[in-house]
Scaffold this motif. Sequence first.
Motif, PDB file in Angstrom:
ATOM      1  N   VAL A   1       4.920  12.098   2.208  1.00 22.31           N
ATOM      2  CA  VAL A   1       5.394  10.868   2.840  1.00 22.31           C
ATOM      3  C   VAL A   1       6.909  10.835   2.898  1.00 22.31           C
ATOM      4  CG1 VAL A   1       5.435   8.361   2.697  1.00 22.31           C
ATOM      5  CG2 VAL A   1       3.307   9.589   2.229  1.00 22.31           C
TER       6      VAL A   1
ATOM      7  N   ARG B   1       0.816  -1.216   0.000  1.00 21.99           N
ATOM      8  CA  ARG B   1       0.000   0.000   0.000  1.00 21.99           C
ATOM      9  C   ARG B   1       0.846   1.262   0.000  1.00 21.99           C
ATOM     10  NH1 ARG B   1      -3.440  -0.800   5.217  1.00 21.99           N
ATOM     11  NH2 ARG B   1      -4.060   1.343   4.716  1.00 21.99           N
TER      12      ARG B   1
ATOM     13  N   THR C   1       1.499   8.420   6.608  1.00 24.81           N
ATOM     14  CA  THR C   1       0.482   8.541   5.563  1.00 24.81           C
ATOM     15  C   THR C   1       0.162  10.022   5.413  1.00 24.81           C
ATOM     16  OG1 THR C   1      -1.312   8.318   7.175  1.00 24.81           O
ATOM     17  CG2 THR C   1      -0.522   6.284   6.107  1.00 24.81           C
TER      18      THR C   1
ATOM     19  N   TRP D   1      -0.523  -5.092   7.444  1.00 27.08           N
ATOM     20  CA  TRP D   1      -0.727  -3.759   6.883  1.00 27.08           C
ATOM     21  C   TRP D   1      -0.845  -3.821   5.362  1.00 27.08           C
ATOM     22  CZ3 TRP D   1      -1.625   1.199   8.460  1.00 27.08           C
ATOM     23  CH2 TRP D   1      -1.438   2.206   7.506  1.00 27.08           C
TER      24      TRP D   1
ATOM     25  N   GLY E   1       1.495   3.593   9.803  1.00 28.61           N
ATOM     26  CA  GLY E   1       0.428   4.571   9.652  1.00 28.61           C
ATOM     27  C   GLY E   1       0.830   5.995  10.000  1.00 28.61           C
TER      28      GLY E   1
ATOM     29  N   GLU F   1      -2.544  11.675   5.417  1.00 25.29           N
ATOM     30  CA  GLU F   1      -3.546  12.148   6.363  1.00 25.29           C
ATOM     31  C   GLU F   1      -2.933  12.432   7.739  1.00 25.29           C
ATOM     32  OE1 GLU F   1      -5.070   9.942   3.052  1.00 25.29           O
ATOM     33  OE2 GLU F   1      -3.751   9.252   4.669  1.00 25.29           O
TER      34      GLU F   1
END
Length: 471
Positions: free
Chosen positions: A330, A51, A356, A429, A353, A358
């Motif tokens: 990132v 991902r 990321t 993940w 996480g 966000e």
Amino acid sequence: MNSPLAQTPSIGRTLAQDIARLTYADLPADVVKITKLFTLDTLGVIGGAARAPGMAELTTALSAWEEDGKATLLLTGRKANPVTAALANGAAGHSLDFDDQHDPARVHVFCVVLPAVLAAMEAKGKPTSGRDFITAVTIGVELFCRLGLACYNSLGKGWHPTTALGSISAAAAVAKIFGLNAEQTLNAMGLAFVQLSGTTQFIADGALAKRVGPGFAARSGVLAAHLAGNGITGPWRFLEGEAGLFKLYERGEVKTEIVSDGWGTKWEVRDLSMKPYPCCRCMHTTIQLALDLKGQGVTADDIVEGTIELSEVNRKIVGAPFNQGHTNPVVHAQFNAAYGFAAALTDGKVEIGTFTPERIRAADVSFATKFTTVAATDMDETALAPARVRVRLKDGRELTVERWAVKGAPDDAMTEAEVFEKFRSCLAWGFGAKGPAVGALERDVMGVETMTDARDLVAGFLACRNTAPVS
């Protein structure tokens, strides 16, 4: 037929002879264990990359030119040309910046060597024993560590030593898989040198090219060994020649004796570090200091301003001001000590996480902009581990915390339980993988020396892909 001149001794030729002679029986038991643990770690990190930004685009771009091939793109299960597979899998191994590092040498080794060896085993088309697999990987990793130590300020010159030195190291490992003799191994390393590249500019610019660099090195190593095995010669003075690595790239700033002294008896792989946090190793101690302050009850709201003190080389790599609106958030955050500190202080942890878009752009970590990073006057210019943080609080207090060791290094190593937990969390993940397939892969890797065909590791990895986020 080679000319008499081509048989003249060189550092590379001596090294090639040592590599060709080394067998599994020469590997100490602890070195074998290290190779297996870091192989497991790397396969987990590759799975976690499913991902990661840029990976879908990369595999799509590479697959567009591939109908079929002998080696596996691990994130998709598709077959491709072995050099393409080495590139894609090497990039995946580095994309989270969660891969191992030899801290003194400042090189990430398994993300280059392991993908090259896996692709080479599949390219060979016949079984490679688990012992031969371990031998090849260990040789490539050992050479990589030694080259990084010898070229001790490569990073300070603007080279990305993982990309640059990885091509030579991967070629040596693949030469072992292909069963090349000493002269062919020399040619393989020389041909890899001819393809050498690597720059830290992609770090400064926050570009996704950062994660592709190790893939380029793995690709170059596989191609070099393949060409050498088919009679193409490379420069035999690729290390010490006037236009060789040491003079042309390193400007003579090299400890040449490290490359080959004690080969087969002194093992630099013992100094490898495993990453507890998925970001540049240069900021790991800063993250630990944030956790120390959190343990003292300090919160983001308490801080007026702060200063992060690092070695000069670390400052160059991770010391830029935090830019929350960066166009490539990132990579920028993975190489920003202030962000790593802010995220750790806020969340009490740093994980995949954390990096990321966000999370990076969330309001509660914006206080990272209050930090300035400077070079510490009492830290060696190239030191990786030490860091110091000074914070001024709203109540008027000024606090200073420092550390001179970094978690994951041999003097503060991750436990085996932590290694296995990291492996499982990465696969969860990336693929959503859990259960029997993950356990089976763990057992295969940790018992790989008993395998008659180490290509089964690829099949075990693919069995863990119970979802397919990358197409």
